[in-house]
Design an enzyme around this catalytic site. Structure first.
Site, mmCIF file in Angstrom:
data_model
loop_
_atom_site.group_PDB
_atom_site.id
_atom_site.type_symbol
_atom_site.label_atom_id
_atom_site.label_comp_id
_atom_site.label_asym_id
_atom_site.label_seq_id
_atom_site.Cartn_x
_atom_site.Cartn_y
_atom_site.Cartn_z
ATOM 1 N N GLY A 29 0.831 -1.212 0.000
ATOM 2 C CA GLY A 29 0.000 0.000 0.000
ATOM 3 C C GLY A 29 0.857 1.251 0.000
ATOM 4 O O GLY A 29 1.758 1.394 0.831
ATOM 5 N N GLY A 31 -0.537 4.393 0.225
ATOM 6 C CA GLY A 31 -1.358 5.511 0.731
ATOM 7 C C GLY A 31 -0.558 6.239 1.799
ATOM 8 O O GLY A 31 0.683 6.183 1.836
ATOM 9 N N PHE A 32 -1.251 6.903 2.715
ATOM 10 C CA PHE A 32 -0.544 7.682 3.738
ATOM 11 C C PHE A 32 0.345 6.793 4.618
ATOM 12 O O PHE A 32 1.485 7.129 4.892
ATOM 13 C CB PHE A 32 -1.539 8.434 4.619
ATOM 14 C CG PHE A 32 -2.172 9.600 3.918
ATOM 15 C CD1 PHE A 32 -1.443 10.756 3.680
ATOM 16 C CD2 PHE A 32 -3.480 9.539 3.495
ATOM 17 C CE1 PHE A 32 -2.015 11.834 3.033
ATOM 18 C CE2 PHE A 32 -4.068 10.619 2.848
ATOM 19 C CZ PHE A 32 -3.334 11.764 2.612
ATOM 20 N N GLY A 33 -0.186 5.658 5.072
ATOM 21 C CA GLY A 33 0.574 4.782 5.966
ATOM 22 C C GLY A 33 1.795 4.215 5.270
ATOM 23 O O GLY A 33 2.924 4.289 5.791
ATOM 24 N N GLU A 193 -19.017 17.281 2.282
ATOM 25 C CA GLU A 193 -18.203 18.002 1.297
ATOM 26 C C GLU A 193 -18.786 17.847 -0.107
ATOM 27 O O GLU A 193 -18.900 18.813 -0.863
ATOM 28 C CB GLU A 193 -16.756 17.498 1.364
ATOM 29 C CG GLU A 193 -16.061 17.995 2.624
ATOM 30 C CD GLU A 193 -14.733 17.313 2.941
ATOM 31 O OE1 GLU A 193 -13.916 17.924 3.632
ATOM 32 O OE2 GLU A 193 -14.510 16.163 2.513
ATOM 33 N N ASP A 331 -5.650 2.906 8.197
ATOM 34 C CA ASP A 331 -7.065 2.562 8.342
ATOM 35 C C ASP A 331 -7.286 1.081 8.615
ATOM 36 O O ASP A 331 -8.305 0.695 9.193
ATOM 37 C CB ASP A 331 -7.821 2.916 7.048
ATOM 38 C CG ASP A 331 -8.050 4.416 6.907
ATOM 39 O OD1 ASP A 331 -7.578 5.170 7.771
ATOM 40 O OD2 ASP A 331 -8.713 4.815 5.928
ATOM 41 N N ALA A 342 -6.009 10.477 8.136
ATOM 42 C CA ALA A 342 -4.691 10.510 7.507
ATOM 43 C C ALA A 342 -3.557 10.617 8.535
ATOM 44 O O ALA A 342 -2.524 9.952 8.393
ATOM 45 C CB ALA A 342 -4.639 11.678 6.529
HETATM 46 C C1 LIG Z 1 -13.122 10.843 0.400
HETATM 47 C C2 LIG Z 1 -12.237 10.802 1.625
HETATM 48 C C3 LIG Z 1 -11.990 11.969 2.332
HETATM 49 C C4 LIG Z 1 -11.174 11.936 3.449
HETATM 50 N N1 LIG Z 1 -10.921 13.103 4.115
HETATM 51 C C5 LIG Z 1 -10.071 13.106 5.151
HETATM 52 C C6 LIG Z 1 -9.708 14.312 5.809
HETATM 53 O O1 LIG Z 1 -10.197 15.389 5.448
HETATM 54 N N2 LIG Z 1 -8.822 14.246 6.840
HETATM 55 C C7 LIG Z 1 -8.276 13.055 7.239
HETATM 56 O O2 LIG Z 1 -7.446 13.052 8.150
HETATM 57 N N3 LIG Z 1 -8.591 11.903 6.651
HETATM 58 C C8 LIG Z 1 -9.467 11.891 5.615
HETATM 59 N N4 LIG Z 1 -9.792 10.716 4.998
HETATM 60 C C9 LIG Z 1 -9.227 9.469 5.531
HETATM 61 C C10 LIG Z 1 -7.806 9.256 5.050
HETATM 62 O O3 LIG Z 1 -7.709 9.485 3.666
HETATM 63 C C11 LIG Z 1 -7.397 7.845 5.417
HETATM 64 O O4 LIG Z 1 -7.446 7.726 6.809
HETATM 65 C C12 LIG Z 1 -6.000 7.510 4.913
HETATM 66 O O5 LIG Z 1 -5.967 7.578 3.513
HETATM 67 C C13 LIG Z 1 -5.599 6.119 5.386
HETATM 68 O O6 LIG Z 1 -4.332 5.838 4.895
HETATM 69 P P1 LIG Z 1 -3.912 4.319 4.617
HETATM 70 O O7 LIG Z 1 -2.494 4.365 4.166
HETATM 71 O O8 LIG Z 1 -4.280 3.471 5.747
HETATM 72 O O9 LIG Z 1 -4.848 3.843 3.430
HETATM 73 P P2 LIG Z 1 -5.046 4.462 1.984
HETATM 74 O O10 LIG Z 1 -4.649 5.876 1.917
HETATM 75 O O11 LIG Z 1 -6.426 4.081 1.608
HETATM 76 O O12 LIG Z 1 -4.017 3.653 1.090
HETATM 77 C C14 LIG Z 1 -4.149 2.280 0.852
HETATM 78 C C15 LIG Z 1 -3.280 1.952 -0.349
HETATM 79 O O13 LIG Z 1 -3.191 0.539 -0.439
HETATM 80 C C16 LIG Z 1 -3.381 0.135 -1.771
HETATM 81 N N5 LIG Z 1 -3.916 -1.224 -1.696
HETATM 82 C C17 LIG Z 1 -5.086 -1.624 -1.177
HETATM 83 N N6 LIG Z 1 -5.202 -2.962 -1.222
HETATM 84 C C18 LIG Z 1 -4.062 -3.400 -1.801
HETATM 85 C C19 LIG Z 1 -3.564 -4.695 -2.119
HETATM 86 N N7 LIG Z 1 -4.266 -5.801 -1.863
HETATM 87 N N8 LIG Z 1 -2.351 -4.787 -2.717
HETATM 88 C C20 LIG Z 1 -1.615 -3.668 -3.010
HETATM 89 N N9 LIG Z 1 -2.049 -2.426 -2.709
HETATM 90 C C21 LIG Z 1 -3.226 -2.300 -2.098
HETATM 91 C C22 LIG Z 1 -4.317 1.160 -2.367
HETATM 92 O O14 LIG Z 1 -4.168 1.243 -3.774
HETATM 93 C C23 LIG Z 1 -3.873 2.441 -1.657
HETATM 94 O O15 LIG Z 1 -2.879 3.096 -2.400
HETATM 95 C C24 LIG Z 1 -10.610 10.713 3.882
HETATM 96 C C25 LIG Z 1 -10.882 9.543 3.176
HETATM 97 C C26 LIG Z 1 -11.683 9.585 2.050
HETATM 98 C C27 LIG Z 1 -11.960 8.318 1.285
#
Ligand SMILES: Cc1cc2nc3c(=O)[nH]c(=O)nc-3n(C[C@H](O)[C@H](O)[C@H](O)COP(=O)(O)OP(=O)(O)OC[C@H]3O[C@@H](n4cnc5c(N)ncnc54)[C@H](O)[C@@H]3O)c2cc1C
Length: 457
Positions: A29, A31-33, A193, A331, A342
């Site tokens: 992944g 994303g942010f994490g 939003e 998440d 995030a």
């Molecule tokens: C529309 C929206 C608005 C938001 N607004 C806010 C805000 O204003 N403030 C705030 O703090 N938070 C906000 N959030 C929440 C925030 O975006 C999440 O908490 C954050 O993105 C979590 O980060 P993460 O790295 O856990 O997951 P994500 O950012 O979801 O990243 C997961 C990554 O894993 C990849 N992935 C998934 N499954 C697989 C797999 N099986 N194999 C390989 N790659 C995979 C995906 O492609 C993605 O790139 C919002 C979320 C959304 C959807």
């Protein structure tokens, strides 16, 4: 079926080929994490492979602006490959992880053409995030797109803009009304939003562009089973957001459960138990999330416990019980009720990357993960946003400036920051939006436009 191939230390697809003594860390992944874990790991004596099924880092908090034509896809994403180009010990692979063999320490993945790939690791950081949940009603999904990916944003953009186009071409007000009715399910930040942006689109951007309809007549209905929008911001900010939404013309339907969604509208159940049907050709779903499917595979392989929504319970150091070599962040993890935002993902990713580097150095910090809550913000409409940071509660124009500063500060990449800032300023000055082009086919379902018979209408 093609036999799986492995990315090994000497494989051409990995960086620093031949460094067999260098510990290999796989991050699932980007994303942010995952991004923050990989950034921290990039500074250490490890070989990192970031596996992501999209190959891009997506700034999800601005997805709704992409969906409503304010920002482009490119302004809220950054290719992972480009983000790590200067870090020779970080490789990125476009592949979807489907299973983890925790005994053999291998991630099983699929490339974009469906062929299998095996990626061995010594340490694993899982940051696969969550996906939209329809609470067991997957049949709603084709009719009510969610808001989690670029595909979702483009689907929403297409549906919203195409609905105005449809209405413009219909002869009677009765026929036009369902196309000018936009129903959103879920009054959390994303629902609020989106609702605000659709009203702004109708009232500002599209004004004077149509000849049959007045886009201003669009009905935007926001449904939620709870008793307040943006409830997580507390009663005072929530009340102010509700007033702003109502001033904008968003119709709030609280304490109302959505019990059915189909191609032409939705069924709702009111507080008193009565039900009604609403004709709406655009229904958008922002109501719930559930863990990515990979979580179940990881739980099977490691014996980790899952919450009801599938998130994985982690130890105070973000590792899985009995597997100090596997960290779960963002998440997808469940720890002490931390929210899916995030900041939790960024701080967790940074911490997990540090823990791996300590383990590689043969040290253990013994320090649990501590989250520093920096607050949260939500955009309601032009000139109105709310910000909650400790004792600081901002709303209206002050909140809006605060919201803008926070988002520019955290948006990934200087170009994206500059681009978003310029776009916002030009939108403010001119009232127009640049990104009003939408794909001719439905991005989510692949359904093409114009497939009917010309003689039927
Ligand atoms: C529309 C929206 C608005 C938001 N607004 C806010 C805000 O204003 N403030 C705030 O703090 N938070 C906000 N959030 C929440 C925030 O975006 C999440 O908490 C954050 O993105 C979590 O980060 P993460 O790295 O856990 O997951 P994500 O950012 O979801 O990243 C997961 C990554 O894993 C990849 N992935 C998934 N499954 C697989 C797999 N099986 N194999 C390989 N790659 C995979 C995906 O492609 C993605 O790139 C919002 C979320 C959304 C959807």
């Amino acid at each position: 079926m093609t036999a799986p191939t492995a990315i090994g230390a000497n494989d051409a697809a990995s960086v620093d080929a031949g460094s067999e003594c260098t510990p290999r860390v796989v991050v699932i992944g980007g994303g942010f994490g995952g991004l923050y874990a990989a950034r921290r790991l990039a500074r250490g004596p490890v070989e990192v492979t970031v596996l992501d099924s999209t190959g891009v880092h997506l700034f999800q908090p601005l997805l709704y602006q992409c969906a409503t034509g304010m920002l482009s896809e490119g302004q809220i994403t950054a290719p992972l490959r480009a983000l790590f180009k200067r870090h020779r010990n970080v490789a990125t692979v476009l592949a979807k992880a489907v299973d983890v063999d925790a005994q053999a320490r291998i991630v099983h993945a699929l490339r974009s053409d469906g062929t299998a790939l095996q990626v061995p690791y010594e340490h694993l950081v899982v940051a696969a995030g969550v996906q939209q949940s329809y609470f067991g009603h997957e049949e709603y999904a084709p009719h009510a797109p969610g808001m989690k990916s670029i595909d979702d944003a483009l689907t929403v953009r297409r549906r919203v803009l195409a609905a105005f186009e449809m209405a413009e071409s219909l002869p009677t007000a009765e026929q036009r009304r369902p196309w000018l009715t936009f129903a959103l399910v879920g009054a959390g930040p994303t629902g609020v939003e989106l609702a605000g942006q659709i009203r702004e689109l109708a009232g500002h951007t599209l004004r004077e562009q149509f000849r049959t309809i007045d886009p201003e007549e669009a009905h935007v209905l926001l449904y939620d089973g709870g008793d307040a929008p943006l409830a997580s911001f507390g009663p005072e900010l929530s009340r102010r957001a509700a007033c702003t939404l109502e001033g904008l013309g968003v119709e709030l339907h609280l304490k109302t459960k959505v019990t059915g969604v189909d191609a032409t509208g939705l069924e709702v159940e009111h507080e008193d138990g009565s039900t009604s049907r609403v004709q709406a050709r655009t229904v958008l779903w922002t109501a719930g999330v559930a863990a990515a499917p990979l979580a179940a595979a990881l739980a099977r392989s490691t014996g980790a416990e899952q919450e009801r929504d599938g998130r994985l319970r982690v130890q105070p150091d973000l590792s899985l019980a009995g597997h100090p070599e596997i960290h779960v962040v963002g998440d997808l993890m469940s720890l002490s009720g931390l929210p899916g935002v995030a900041e939790v993902a960024m701080q967790g990713g940074w911490y997990a990357g540090g823990e791996v580097l300590h383990a590689v150095a043969g040290r253990s910090t013994g320090k649990p993960f501590r989250y520093r809550d920096l607050g949260s913000a939500a955009y309601v409409s032009r000139g109105h946003a709310i910000v909650s940071a400790g004792p600081l509660k901002l709303s209206g124009r002050l909140g809006w400036w605060g919201w803008g500063l926070i988002h520019i500060a955290f948006l990934t990449g200087y170009r994206n920051r500059a681009g978003a800032l310029l776009t916002w300023l030009s939108t403010l000055a001119s009232g127009t939006r640049r990104e009003l082009v939408f794909p001719a086919h439905d991005v989510d379902t692949g359904r093409a436009a114009f497939t009917g018979s010309a003689s039927t209408r």
